[in-house]
Scaffold this active site. Structure first.
Site, PDB file in Angstrom:
ATOM      1  N   SER A   8       1.222  -1.402  -0.134  1.00 15.44           N
ATOM      2  CA  SER A   8       0.023  -0.088  -0.139  1.00 15.44           C
ATOM      3  C   SER A   8       0.653   1.491   0.600  1.00 15.44           C
ATOM      4  O   SER A   8       0.252   2.171  -0.636  1.00 15.44           O
ATOM      5  CB  SER A   8      -0.574  -0.091   1.214  1.00 15.44           C
ATOM      6  OG  SER A   8      -0.197  -0.098   2.625  1.00 15.44           O
TER       7      SER A   8
ATOM      8  N   CYS B 264      -7.540  -6.204   0.012  1.00 19.07           N
ATOM      9  CA  CYS B 264      -5.605  -5.909   0.939  1.00 19.07           C
ATOM     10  C   CYS B 264      -5.064  -4.480   0.552  1.00 19.07           C
ATOM     11  O   CYS B 264      -5.286  -3.619   1.243  1.00 19.07           O
ATOM     12  CB  CYS B 264      -5.249  -7.259   0.594  1.00 19.07           C
ATOM     13  SG  CYS B 264      -3.624  -7.180   1.689  1.00 19.07           S
TER      14      CYS B 264
ATOM     15  N   HIS C  48      -6.976 -12.206   0.025  1.00 18.28           N
ATOM     16  CA  HIS C  48      -7.186 -11.502  -1.498  1.00 18.28           C
ATOM     17  C   HIS C  48      -8.252 -12.869  -2.573  1.00 18.28           C
ATOM     18  O   HIS C  48      -7.553 -14.294  -2.856  1.00 18.28           O
ATOM     19  CB  HIS C  48      -5.495 -12.125  -2.587  1.00 18.28           C
ATOM     20  CG  HIS C  48      -4.947 -11.308  -1.693  1.00 18.28           C
ATOM     21  ND1 HIS C  48      -3.928 -10.857  -2.845  1.00 18.28           N
ATOM     22  CD2 HIS C  48      -4.397 -11.218  -0.843  1.00 18.28           C
ATOM     23  CE1 HIS C  48      -3.041  -9.967  -2.343  1.00 18.28           C
ATOM     24  NE2 HIS C  48      -3.582  -9.879  -1.314  1.00 18.28           N
TER      25      HIS C  48
ATOM     26  N   GLU D 277      -8.809 -13.041  -5.816  1.00 14.66           N
ATOM     27  CA  GLU D 277      -8.593 -13.259  -6.787  1.00 14.66           C
ATOM     28  C   GLU D 277      -7.484 -14.647  -6.781  1.00 14.66           C
ATOM     29  O   GLU D 277      -6.575 -14.556  -7.617  1.00 14.66           O
ATOM     30  CB  GLU D 277      -7.729 -12.116  -8.084  1.00 14.66           C
ATOM     31  CG  GLU D 277      -6.211 -12.168  -7.118  1.00 14.66           C
ATOM     32  CD  GLU D 277      -5.305 -11.787  -5.559  1.00 14.66           C
ATOM     33  OE1 GLU D 277      -7.154 -11.474  -4.981  1.00 14.66           O
ATOM     34  OE2 GLU D 277      -4.662 -10.879  -5.017  1.00 14.66           O
TER      35      GLU D 277
HETATM   36  N1  GLN Z   1       0.941  -5.477   4.109  1.00 11.42           N
HETATM   37  C1  GLN Z   1       0.350  -5.210   2.323  1.00 11.42           C
HETATM   38  C2  GLN Z   1       0.698  -3.687   3.070  1.00 11.42           C
HETATM   39  O1  GLN Z   1       0.449  -2.969   3.946  1.00 11.42           O
HETATM   40  C3  GLN Z   1      -0.212  -5.400   2.435  1.00 11.42           C
HETATM   41  C4  GLN Z   1      -0.584  -6.844   1.844  1.00 11.42           C
HETATM   42  C5  GLN Z   1      -1.088  -7.494   0.202  1.00 11.42           C
HETATM   43  O2  GLN Z   1      -2.018  -6.319  -0.419  1.00 11.42           O
HETATM   44  N2  GLN Z   1      -1.380  -8.423   0.638  1.00 11.42           N
HETATM   45  O3  GLN Z   1       0.427  -2.631   2.095  1.00 11.42           O
END
Ligand code: GLN
Length: 189
Positions: free
Chosen positions: A50, A77, A170, A172
């Site tokens: 992110s 996510c 997820h 997908e």
């Molecule tokens: N831990 C990731 C984040 O903080 C997110 C993990 C993911 O998208 N699988 O961006």
């Protein structure tokens, strides 16, 4: 004509989402520039990192367009983190698009539990979905506008607010098309 669903393709698991959308009969469009938001009926912001996706969104001029995008958006996510109002465990200036009233905690399962798959009940699906959690966030609602669809350990793992959908796992990677089908349905103009 097939519904056109954009998949933000700056970083992360966008190719898998595009594949699932195709299997649902939608036309996936890999979105790399803000202008492309005008041609799609909805958008998926995929999992990934992110902090990185947020930086790239700012650099390519997506921030304002995504705050104003009126069509459905589904954040999975890292995408869930980006759509939230508040982020815990983020960088000081990490982008939060404030599209859903959630306070999200990054990496909510800690380091010991990096990733796992578990059957998860969602209130909008009849049977549980095999949910794949990878360094996943969890969240708490900040208003009653949030419709919680699934919880893990008493925290939000999937939710909806108007046209904004989020899931901390997820979908997908689940081998299950039901959530993509439901999202595609909601994108029909
Ligand atoms: N831990 C990731 C984040 O903080 C997110 C993990 C993911 O998208 N699988 O961006």
């Amino acid at each position: 004509m097939a519904v056109k669903v954009g998949v933000l393709a700056l970083q992360g698991a966008f190719a898998e989402h595009a594949d699932y959308l195709r299997r649902c009969g939608a036309r996936p469009i890999e979105v790399r520039l803000p202008e492309q938001l005008d041609e799609v009926d909805g958008l998926i912001i995929p999992g990934g990192e992110s902090t990185t996706i947020g930086k790239l969104l700012r650099r390519f001029g997506f921030e304002q367009p995504l705050r104003e995008f009126k069509k459905p958006i589904w954040g999975t996510c890292a995408g869930m983190i980006l759509l939230s109002k508040e982020i815990r465990g983020g960088l000081p200036d990490q982008l939060a698009l404030d599209r859903i009233d959630l306070r999200v905690t990054r990496n909510a399962f800690g380091r010991q539990v990096d990733s796992f798959t578990t059957p998860l009940e969602l209130s909008n699906l009849e049977e549980p979905i095999p949910a794949v959690f990878i360094r996943a966030p969890l969240a708490e609602p900040l208003s009653d506008r949030v419709e919680v669809l699934a919880e893990v350990d008493g925290q939000v793992a999937a939710a909806r607010q108007d046209k904004i959908w989020v899931s901390s796992f997820h979908p997908e990677l689940s081998g299950d098309l039901r959530l993509h089908r439901a999202f595609v349905e909601s994108c029909k103009p």
